[in-house]
Write a protein that holds these residues in place. Structure first.
Motif, PDB file in Angstrom:
ATOM      1  N   GLY A 106     -29.267  25.141  12.865  1.00 18.43           N
ATOM      2  CA  GLY A 106     -28.675  23.968  12.222  1.00 18.43           C
ATOM      3  C   GLY A 106     -28.664  22.754  13.127  1.00 18.43           C
ATOM      4  O   GLY A 106     -28.934  21.627  12.676  1.00 18.43           O
ATOM      5  N   GLU A 107     -28.351  22.949  14.405  1.00 19.80           N
ATOM      6  CA  GLU A 107     -28.328  21.836  15.347  1.00 19.80           C
ATOM      7  C   GLU A 107     -29.728  21.263  15.551  1.00 19.80           C
ATOM      8  O   GLU A 107     -29.914  20.033  15.631  1.00 19.80           O
TER       9      GLU A 107
ATOM     10  N   SER B  75     -30.771  19.203  12.496  1.00 18.46           N
ATOM     11  CA  SER B  75     -30.075  17.919  12.490  1.00 18.46           C
ATOM     12  C   SER B  75     -30.703  16.950  13.479  1.00 18.46           C
ATOM     13  O   SER B  75     -30.890  15.761  13.182  1.00 18.46           O
ATOM     14  N   ALA B  76     -31.063  17.454  14.649  1.00 14.48           N
ATOM     15  CA  ALA B  76     -31.668  16.607  15.680  1.00 14.48           C
ATOM     16  C   ALA B  76     -33.055  16.129  15.233  1.00 14.48           C
ATOM     17  O   ALA B  76     -33.443  14.978  15.483  1.00 14.48           O
TER      18      ALA B  76
ATOM     19  N   LYS C  35     -33.993  15.680  12.115  1.00 18.34           N
ATOM     20  CA  LYS C  35     -33.765  14.684  11.066  1.00 18.34           C
ATOM     21  C   LYS C  35     -33.479  13.311  11.673  1.00 18.34           C
ATOM     22  O   LYS C  35     -33.991  12.284  11.207  1.00 18.34           O
ATOM     23  N   THR C  36     -32.685  13.290  12.732  1.00 15.92           N
ATOM     24  CA  THR C  36     -32.374  12.024  13.402  1.00 15.92           C
ATOM     25  C   THR C  36     -33.621  11.437  14.063  1.00 15.92           C
ATOM     26  O   THR C  36     -33.912  10.239  13.937  1.00 15.92           O
TER      27      THR C  36
ATOM     28  N   THR D  58     -32.003  13.632  21.572  1.00 14.09           N
ATOM     29  CA  THR D  58     -30.816  14.448  21.338  1.00 14.09           C
ATOM     30  C   THR D  58     -30.916  15.695  22.199  1.00 14.09           C
ATOM     31  O   THR D  58     -31.939  16.383  22.198  1.00 14.09           O
TER      32      THR D  58
ATOM     33  N   SER E 122     -39.420  21.067  10.352  1.00 17.77           N
ATOM     34  CA  SER E 122     -38.202  21.224   9.548  1.00 17.77           C
ATOM     35  C   SER E 122     -38.386  22.245   8.435  1.00 17.77           C
ATOM     36  O   SER E 122     -37.488  23.049   8.162  1.00 17.77           O
TER      37      SER E 122
ATOM     38  N   SER F 284     -36.157  25.584   8.009  1.00 22.56           N
ATOM     39  CA  SER F 284     -35.324  25.677   6.807  1.00 22.56           C
ATOM     40  C   SER F 284     -35.526  26.977   6.053  1.00 22.56           C
ATOM     41  O   SER F 284     -34.716  27.317   5.190  1.00 22.56           O
TER      42      SER F 284
END
Length: 371
Positions: free
Chosen positions: A263-264, A267-268, A270-271, A306, A328, A332
């Motif tokens: 998950g981390e 998220s990184a 995506k940023t 990140t 991703s 996922s």
């Protein structure tokens, strides 16, 4: 032809059948929905000549018959009806009449005999748990290609062995493999190629079904595969060609294995993608001992980095770049909270799977971006 059916039973099947009608039919009849009443109820069929869809809904049959009705107006009208019985009648004028309370509609039809006949479903079939089938399709089909000029790369490769089934998709840049156990395997199913996109559409409808089993069979004479769930069957033309040797790109050993929170990492990524849009969505993973940096830079937007904790024991820093969407997508589609990334160097494919499940033949492969 005359039958009374409940709209709440008919409408979902008709809407699902409509998904398998060609958007650009070569002949007008292929834009239609075949309707046939028998003592068992109403059979519904659609086809685009590569795919066929068949299902059945029960009802009170007063007169047997068959016709092909224009598809979209028929579906649109049914969706306006209320819950409850509706009467469907083929008139002497060959118009199809649908009545419910004070609402009546008549539709143009095509000759039933002009609609392509469907093949008989083979008796010997392999039984797969529905949830197993859904996972097999959903966790692989995202990696299939969309270029119709290379049909083999648009396929889901299904490979059968005693007690198991393996599904594989690849577009040449990434690859997804899932292996699942099966029971009651019959016939001589070995390897087949079927259209991944169409099977994904079918699986989407299955997720709402209460049925628990999927039956799979093939016809070598007709070059078709059959996927049956309850009263519904999907007929898929087999794709001809040789699927890439996917085992050849998966190393037996790896120089680096990195574990980190899935998950981390998502998220990184995506940023970082915000800053990677001007550079073909390329993001870089930089590993140092105990730490992973997810980085992207753009001359017009700026840069981003990140830091994530990870289990990386390499003595030297390692960098490897990927298309962020490919990375991703793979992350996922793994189960579990911890991802295991296995790689040999920055120019070789990265293997992504759930940590602790290295013994299973279920994984995702992403090719690096070579700068």
């Amino acid at each position: 032809m005359k039958i009374t059916v409940l709209t709440e039973n008919l409408l979902p099947i008709i809407q699902e059948a409509q998904r398998f009608i060609s958007t650009r039919p070569q002949l007008p009849i292929f834009s239609g929905i075949s309707l046939q009443t028998t003592s068992e109820g109403l059979y519904i069929r659609t086809t685009d000549m590569k795919t066929g869809y068949q299902s059945r809904v029960g009802g009170k049959v007063e007169r047997k018959g068959e016709t092909v009705v224009v598809g979209k107006p028929f579906v649109d009208f049914l969706s306006t009806l209320t819950v409850g019985p509706a009467e469907i009648t083929l008139l002497d004028t060959q118009m199809l009449e649908v009545k419910q309370k004070r609402s009546t509609a008549k539709f143009q039809t095509f000759p039933f005999d002009d609609f392509p006949p469907f093949a008989n479903i083979p008796e010997k079939q392999t039984e797969i748990e529905k949830e197993t089938f859904l996972q097999l399709v959903q966790k692989t089909s995202y990696a299939a290609g969309i270029d119709e000029a290379r049909p083999v790369l648009t396929a889901l490769h299904l490979e059968f062995s005693e007690g198991s089934i393996i599904g594989v998709c690849t577009d040449g840049y990434r690859l997804a493999i899932q292996e699942r156990q099966v029971k009651n395997q019959e016939g001589k199913l070995e390897k087949i190629l079927v259209q991944a996109k169409t099977l994904t559409e079918f699986a989407r409808g299955l997720s709402r079904s209460k049925e628990k089993k999927v039956l799979l069979g093939t016809s070598s004479e007709l070059q078709e595969a059959f996927f049956s769930v309850g009263e519904t069957t999907l007929f898929l033309r087999l794709i001809e060609g040789k699927f890439p040797d996917y085992n050849a790109i998966i190393p037996e050993n790896f120089a680096f294995k990195i574990q980190l929170q899935c998950g981390e990492l998502l998220s990184a990524i995506k940023t970082a993608t915000i800053f990677a849009r001007e550079s073909s969505s390329i993001v870089t993973l930089r590993f140092v001992k105990g730490e992973c940096f997810v980085e992207a830079a753009s001359s017009g937007l700026g840069e981003n980095s990140t830091s994530l904790e990870c289990d990386y024991e390499g003595s030297e820093e390692m960098k490897i770049s990927f298309n962020s969407r490919f990375l991703s997508d793979a992350l996922s589609h793994i189960d579990g909270e911890v991802a295991l990334l296995s790689v040999n160097d920055s120019l070789k494919p990265m293997i992504i799977r759930e940590a602790g499940k290295e013994d299973l033949h279920s994984l995702h492969v992403v090719m690096p971006f070579k700068k």
